[in-house]
Design an enzyme around this catalytic site. Structure first.
Site, PDB file in Angstrom:
ATOM      1  N   HIS A 127       0.834  -1.209   0.000  1.00 29.99           N
ATOM      2  CA  HIS A 127       0.000   0.000   0.000  1.00 29.99           C
ATOM      3  C   HIS A 127       0.868   1.259   0.000  1.00 29.99           C
ATOM      4  CE1 HIS A 127      -3.197  -2.820   1.193  1.00 29.99           C
ATOM      5  NE2 HIS A 127      -4.044  -1.880   0.791  1.00 29.99           N
ATOM      6  N   LYS A 131      -0.765   4.992   4.543  1.00 35.74           N
ATOM      7  CA  LYS A 131      -1.741   4.099   5.176  1.00 35.74           C
ATOM      8  C   LYS A 131      -1.348   3.906   6.635  1.00 35.74           C
ATOM      9  CE  LYS A 131      -3.921  -0.461   4.700  1.00 35.74           C
ATOM     10  NZ  LYS A 131      -5.294   0.017   4.858  1.00 35.74           N
TER      11      LYS A 131
END
Ligand SMILES: NC(=O)c1ccc[n+]([C@@H]2O[C@H](COP(=O)([O-])OP(=O)(O)OC[C@H]3O[C@@H](n4cnc5c(N)ncnc54)[C@H](O)[C@@H]3O)[C@@H](O)[C@H]2O)c1
Length: 213
Positions: A127, A131
């Site tokens: 990701h 995040k």
């Protein structure tokens, strides 16, 4: 018209949801809540039939409880929190999905199926570097659905959006199942479907987009 409010409206996902709701013929965007906009969720609840929450793991439960207690259905995409306390709440429905992208839902289903037949598996989830939770909600949910103990590895780098590889191994062979969300619009058809269906759920909370397909 479904009156929709968005919690986390100034965030990456929230802003994309606002655009998607404004583009839907059967929905009206009736509120944007976010500390960054100076608007509390409680200020918009009276104008909403459904609230979509893409905020933070610390605020998701509190927001969902505020919605249900005000008789407003909630669609929650925030990951990294436990929805169990919602089971004792009545008044409105909550729908939670760790991933609203159809390809990710299929990846989870195929991985669960494959884990019944192959010896071992590991998950690599990748990701963007802003995040806040790790492992990702999608990886945790995939591991839950699969047979056996599945280690999860988390990669956080600029340039990524949301990606996951499930690698299964057995004698002399591996199988890799990979999903890539290259743009946040990949989540929007799933979010709009959940907004349309949350009011008619047979129970609450319901977790996972597979229950609406
Ligand atoms: N389910 C899915 O398909 C999916 C897809 C992508 C991201 N996510 C998850 O969505 C969440 C948000 O991701 P993001 O990248 O948009 O984060 P982000 O940091 O860009 O946005 C979060 C926003 O929430 C706001 N916020 C914080 N507390 C709030 C409160 N009490 N009320 C209202 N707003 C509040 C913040 O000010 C911020 O603008 C994360 O948990 C992420 O893992 C889920």
């Amino acid at each position: 018209m479904i009156r929709v409010g968005v919690a986390g409206a100034a965030g990456r996902m929230g802003a994309t949801v606002c655009e998607a709701v404004e583009g839907a013929d059967d929905m009206e965007l009736t509120g944007r809540a976010d500390p960054a906009l100076g608007v509390e969720l409680t200020e918009i609840l009276a104008d909403c039939d459904v609230v979509v929450d893409f905020t933070t793991p610390e605020t998701a439960l509190e927001n969902a409880l505020a919605c249900v207690r005000a008789g407003v259905h909630a669609v929650v995409g925030t990951t990294g929190w436990d929805p169990a306390p919602l089971r004792s709440e009545t008044g409105a429905n909550v729908f939670v999905a760790p991933n609203f992208a159809i390809g990710a839902v299929l990846m989870m289903r195929f991985a669960a199926e494959a884990s019944k037949y192959m010896a071992k598996a590991e998950i690599i989830e990748l990701h963007h570097d802003r995040k806040v939770d790790a492992p990702s909600g999608t990886a945790a949910r995939t591991a839950e659905l699969m047979d056996g103990e599945i280690p999860i590895h988390s990669v956080r780098l600029p340039g990524l959006v949301a990606h996951q590889e499930v690698i299964l191994g057995d004698v002399g062979q591996t199988l890799t199942i990979r999903h890539d969300s290259t743009d946040r619009t990949s989540f929007m058809p799933g979010v709009l479907l959940a907004i349309r269906r949350v009011g008619e759920l047979p129970e609450s909370p319901v977790i996972g987009l597979e229950h609406l397909l």
